[in-house]
Structure formats: structure tokens, C-alpha cells
Design an enzyme around this catalytic site. Sequence first.
Site, PDB file in Angstrom:
ATOM      1  N   SER A 222       0.839  -1.189   0.000  1.00 39.92           N
ATOM      2  CA  SER A 222       0.000   0.000   0.000  1.00 39.92           C
ATOM      3  C   SER A 222       0.881   1.249   0.000  1.00 39.92           C
ATOM      4  O   SER A 222       1.704   1.423  -0.894  1.00 39.92           O
ATOM      5  CB  SER A 222      -0.963  -0.044   1.180  1.00 39.92           C
ATOM      6  OG  SER A 222      -2.026   0.854   1.009  1.00 39.92           O
TER       7      SER A 222
ATOM      8  N   GLU B 275      -9.220  -6.160  -3.868  1.00 46.51           N
ATOM      9  CA  GLU B 275      -8.684  -5.166  -2.942  1.00 46.51           C
ATOM     10  C   GLU B 275      -9.768  -4.367  -2.223  1.00 46.51           C
ATOM     11  O   GLU B 275      -9.719  -4.134  -1.026  1.00 46.51           O
ATOM     12  CB  GLU B 275      -7.776  -4.186  -3.698  1.00 46.51           C
ATOM     13  CG  GLU B 275      -6.571  -4.815  -4.358  1.00 46.51           C
ATOM     14  CD  GLU B 275      -5.305  -4.692  -3.545  1.00 46.51           C
ATOM     15  OE1 GLU B 275      -5.379  -4.288  -2.371  1.00 46.51           O
ATOM     16  OE2 GLU B 275      -4.237  -5.017  -4.087  1.00 46.51           O
TER      17      GLU B 275
ATOM     18  N   HIS C 255      -7.529  -5.886   0.206  1.00 47.09           N
ATOM     19  CA  HIS C 255      -6.320  -5.137   0.494  1.00 47.09           C
ATOM     20  C   HIS C 255      -5.683  -5.670   1.775  1.00 47.09           C
ATOM     21  O   HIS C 255      -6.368  -5.849   2.790  1.00 47.09           O
ATOM     22  CB  HIS C 255      -6.699  -3.666   0.660  1.00 47.09           C
ATOM     23  CG  HIS C 255      -5.560  -2.710   0.589  1.00 47.09           C
ATOM     24  ND1 HIS C 255      -4.772  -2.579  -0.518  1.00 47.09           N
ATOM     25  CD2 HIS C 255      -5.077  -1.824   1.489  1.00 47.09           C
ATOM     26  CE1 HIS C 255      -3.855  -1.649  -0.311  1.00 47.09           C
ATOM     27  NE2 HIS C 255      -4.019  -1.183   0.919  1.00 47.09           N
TER      28      HIS C 255
END
Length: 558
Positions: free
Chosen positions: A243, A367, A473
Amino acid sequence: MPLLLRFVALGAFVSLSGCSRGDRSSETADTTETGHTTASCSSFTETESAGFVVTSLGAVRGQRQDNGAWSFRGIPFAEPPTGSRRWTAPEPLTCFPDQPLDADALGAKCAQRNLFGQEEGSEDCLTLNVWAPESYRRGDARPTLVYIHGGANTSGSAGDRLDASGALLFDGRHLAADHGAVVVTIQYRLGPFGFLALPELSEENGVAGNYALLDQIAALQWVRDHIDGFGGDPEQVMVFGESAGGYNVCTLLATPAAEGLFSSAIVQSGSCAAETLAVVEAQHSEVVDQIAACQGSDPLLSCLRELPPSVLLGALPGSVELPGSPDDGLTYGAVIDGKLVAQDPLEMLRDGSQNPVPLVVGSNADEMEIPFLIPQDIVDEAGYRDWLEQTTTTWGPKAADTLQGAYPLDAFDSPQDAIAQVLTDLLFTCPARDIVRAFAEGQAGRPEPVPVWRYLFSRRARNASGEVLPAIHTAELRYVFGTLVDGVDPVTPIDESLARSMGARWVGLSASGEPTASVPWPEYELERESYLEFGDSEQVGDKLRNARCDAWATVRGG
């Protein structure tokens, strides 16, 4: 600021004289039983032994883990960036604060306002953690992995925990014990402390807004200078991040000051977005001008440096930027300042001027399939169309038509599934394609091209109730680090096998420059566009979601 989602990942007897930071008055040379001689901050007679490492900053005592690995937690790598050091480059640490340093606890989180709006952490936070195999020795030259945590560059830490169990998510003991690697996780300044850019700071320092990046470089310099004592090889350093951490890895690729500090890299669910100094200075100055306590102050920086962290966190909150959502704070990230970050990182990849190291880039299949981020009141085609129009207003009236053609509602189980995939591709799948394409273009035609690989993580595990868990995610992190925990989700043989393989590939990239394992992983090439899918098994595919990403390229004009 370009659209980017940067989420938190949802951590022998010795006789010594005292030492404080900045005090080298007692520096002497010491020779250990391994033949190692180093300058130390304190005079002492103890030699290195298992769990006890001598560095030029002093001695460090670690802890043995339940699987035999050694951990050394909360090691400072720079002077505290507090007081007059706020918004300056990190100063090299001259001496550990305690002798020996009992590295048995994680350092404080960096000052932040977390995803729940709570303020926590400290500005005195520049620490790192090291894990080494049970049998490590100085000079082993083991592959070394350095991890940069996510959190939108505004929250999170190296000590992030698995929610249900409280176990450390970025726990390096499994990679150390199972794969023989040395693992390092680092902290860096967040939000306004790591990224504030003002004309006054540019005038004072020559650069502004990239203090977090300087922290990461300082940590990598610490690894270069000291990791040998923990059995690591400073010539085999793989830097990886997820990320915002992946975003920061891409920036490090494009930062000349980081050249030579790592030999390979992985960008997990990240991007290469950056903004110009002029734009960021204007945005930040507008907000700083509203801080009542410093209005009319001259010099402004002196006033700002005297403010408590809570005031700055309240006045300069960070936000996770989603298309179509209200702007409720600043986004923080790399600033193209013409010096530390001289050019747009993606363009540097495209022209091949980045630091030339092997690269892996990937994202997760689902995600954005996170209920609290997806509107739950959309129930039909009309509602879906309205959402598309509201989300794409920035890109013109035809954008919704293009995306509705690429993501027809009848191809999904629900409007929420469709929205999740629209956002997943916009924020992660297609930026990953941008990175690997740019990197491959920059290497095309070169006598010795640097390789790049792409992956998709799609494993859908089940929880204790039998519910299927999408590959959202951060889902891949428990597999990379091997921190699969019974009681959170049932750990099946498939999960265990996948975790072993991903760990081996990540370590392999550090050791050899190739993410090798049993299933071949072809390099990414512009014509074929291969990728490896980490799902119920490992499979090679081509042209991942290209039609959808082509639609997004049309919408965004790129």
C-alpha cells in the site's frame, strides 16, 4: 494529488559504562570472539554471542522466539526528530540510549491520527526491528528483507497487529526460521511530520515534504552499516512494502540518494504517484495559514515547531482519497522537489533512469471488497449508473458510459461486487500494470535489461464460520510473513503451502535477484504481459484485466 488509496495493513553478562544519544566520549575499539572489531559507544569486555550483537553504536541484546529465531526490537536508527529537528533530515544516531540496548519491545508508533480518528504515537519513533535465524553468525551473508509498512502515509506502524488474535502481522520470525533470511521492519514519520511542504521549509532545507523518505533512506543506511552483525548481507537487501509502503518503494526506486542501498524491490498494492513541490506547497500553505496559534508569527517555522503534535494532527489531518468521496483532509506522499525526487517516479521507470534493481509488482484480486468502503444502498442498475456518474465526473460525461461497458452489472453478483471491482482496478490493478509496463519499456533494447515480474494474489480463504473471505487489500501479508494464525481463519494445507511458496519467492528475490520456486514465474514482457497468480494453486496467466484497464486508460486520458 493523483488518486491513490494508501491503507493501513488492517511491530550473556556484560560490563558497560553508560551512554546517551550524542555522547561518544567513551568510544573505544573492541574485538569479539568472532574476530570482529568495531568502535563502540561504551567500553566493555563482553564478546558477541547468540542474541548479543556488538555494533559501532553499542551492543544490542535480543530475545529468542518460540521457533528458535532471534528478535531485536525497537532499535533506534536516528536521533529523535523532535523540537528543532521537526521537519529536518534525520540525524545519524551516535550512540544507543542504553548500554547494552535491551531490544525486547517494539518502538512507539510514529505520531498519527489512526483510521478511527484517535491520536496516538510519538515523534520519537525512528526505530527498526530485526529478526535473525537461530544459527545466525556475523558474516553469514544471509539474504536481508526490509519492509515498509502501509497506512496512507498517515497511520500504521511496524507493530501493526492481526485484529482478532493480537499477533504481530509483520513478524519476521517465520521468514527467518523457515527461509534463513534476516528481516527488518522500519518506522518512518507520518502525515504532517513526514510530508509537510511549505516554502519556508524549502528555503530552510533545500527540500521539503520528503522527510519520511529520508527516514527510510536512513534506515536502509543503518542496514548497510550494521546488518552484518545480525548475519545479514548488505549486498543482498530486498526492500518491499504494501500500500503506502509499496508506493514508497517505488519512490525509492526513483531516488538517486537510495542507489546502492538495496539490490531488489517489491511493490505490493502500491503506485508510483507523486506531486510537484509547487502544488503541494500551495495546498499545505493554505491549511497552515488557518492555524490560529501561528497566524502572524515570524518566523513561522519556530511557532510550528513549538506546537504539540496533537495540534498539528488536528489541523493537518490525513485522508484516504477515494474517487467521488468528499475531501476531508490532505493526502501525503512523495514530492517532486527536483533534488531528492528529481522527476516523476513513473517516468523515471519509463526512461530507465531509476535505480537498476530487479522488481516484482503485484496486487490483490478483490482489494476493495470491503463493506464499509462500498455504498450498501445501491440495489439496481439505475443506482449503479448514478454511482458511476458521480465517481467519474472528473473525467467527463462519457466516462460512465465507458466504464459501464467494461463493468456491466449483469457480470457481477451484486452492485456492491461491481463497485468493488471498479475501484480495485482503478486503484490497484491498473496502477500495477502501469508500473510493470513502464519498467519494461525502460529496459527494452538494453544490452542487460533488468527483469520485472508481476503477480495477482487471489486466494480466498474461509473464516471459522465457513464464510469465504475475498482477497482484499492487505490479505497477502499474512502469507508473505507466514503469520497465519489458527483461530482467526482455519489454516488449511493450501494456505500453508501458499505461505511457504510466497515466503520462498520473496527471500529468493533478495538472495538471487529472481523470485524462484517450484512453479516457474516468467518475467514480464511487453508482448506477452505474463503474471503469476497466487490462488488455490500457482498459475501463470497473461494480460491481466487488460480490457478493463484499457477502459480506465481511455477514461483517464492515458
